[in-house]
Design a protein around this motif. Sequence first.
Motif, PDB file in Angstrom:
ATOM      1  N   SER A  98       0.821  -1.211   0.000  1.00  0.00           N
ATOM      2  CA  SER A  98       0.000   0.000   0.000  1.00  0.00           C
ATOM      3  C   SER A  98       0.854   1.259   0.000  1.00  0.00           C
ATOM      4  CB  SER A  98      -0.923   0.020   1.233  1.00  0.00           C
ATOM      5  OG  SER A  98      -0.146  -0.004   2.429  1.00  0.00           O
ATOM      6  N   ALA A  99       2.166   1.108   0.213  1.00  0.00           N
ATOM      7  CA  ALA A  99       3.082   2.248   0.235  1.00  0.00           C
ATOM      8  C   ALA A  99       4.354   1.878  -0.511  1.00  0.00           C
ATOM      9  CB  ALA A  99       3.404   2.655   1.665  1.00  0.00           C
ATOM     10  N   ALA A 100       5.042   2.896  -1.015  1.00  0.00           N
ATOM     11  CA  ALA A 100       6.244   2.659  -1.797  1.00  0.00           C
ATOM     12  C   ALA A 100       7.247   3.792  -1.576  1.00  0.00           C
ATOM     13  CB  ALA A 100       5.899   2.540  -3.280  1.00  0.00           C
ATOM     14  N   VAL A 101       8.463   3.554  -2.036  1.00  0.00           N
ATOM     15  CA  VAL A 101       9.557   4.527  -1.954  1.00  0.00           C
ATOM     16  C   VAL A 101      10.107   4.727  -3.363  1.00  0.00           C
ATOM     17  CG1 VAL A 101      11.760   5.095  -0.876  1.00  0.00           C
ATOM     18  CG2 VAL A 101      10.124   3.628   0.325  1.00  0.00           C
ATOM     19  N   VAL A 102      10.330   5.982  -3.750  1.00  0.00           N
ATOM     20  CA  VAL A 102      10.821   6.278  -5.092  1.00  0.00           C
ATOM     21  C   VAL A 102      12.146   7.024  -5.000  1.00  0.00           C
ATOM     22  CG1 VAL A 102       9.443   8.408  -5.223  1.00  0.00           C
ATOM     23  CG2 VAL A 102      10.256   7.301  -7.319  1.00  0.00           C
TER      24      VAL A 102
END
Length: 212
Positions: A98-102
Amino acid sequence: MSTAKRPSDLGSWCFTWRAARSGPGTAARVHDLREIVNAILYVNRTGIPWEYLPHDFPPFKTVYDYYATWEADGTTEQVHDLLRDRTRRANARTVEPSAAVVDAQSVKTSGNVAEASQGIDAGKKIKGRKRHLITDTLDLVLIVLVTAASVHDSAGRKQALTELAAAHPSVTKVWAAAATRPASARRPPRHLRGGWYSDRKRRASIRCPNSR
């Protein structure tokens, strides 16, 4: 064939993906499939030309044929996704994040890379390519996009987020360093209902796999 353990060898092996496949790896084989994969990982880790593959591996033409076939038919990506899903379950997470890092990183390229695919990152003074990565909060890769280093982070980020929306619609929050947040994005992309999160302290606590 040598049985010595190499740093690039597989630590464990998963055959789940083979059940639904046809072609290389499903019929009677002359060479051990695990050694084929080990050889591919060895080339990937060391960066050597295929013909320089050590002789304790299967013939380099055979190894490359497997590699090219698996890349073309999507097997490589399927194996990656299956292993990512298993790792998430093993860490008590749902399969879909549900969450990510870019993040993005410019790297130098070798002299035999086509000039048209390279560029200069003016900020970091690097000539080469730029990899735009989106990972989950376990550092597992969700999206990877490779461009010339001259492509601005915000432009690469926009394309990577578009691919993220299609492949992982469950992601509603993305953490990004303030410098990589698209300047034009006063509002987050429509699919990111939770919005952007650029807090430096929170960002620093999540290490992307391309950071050293």
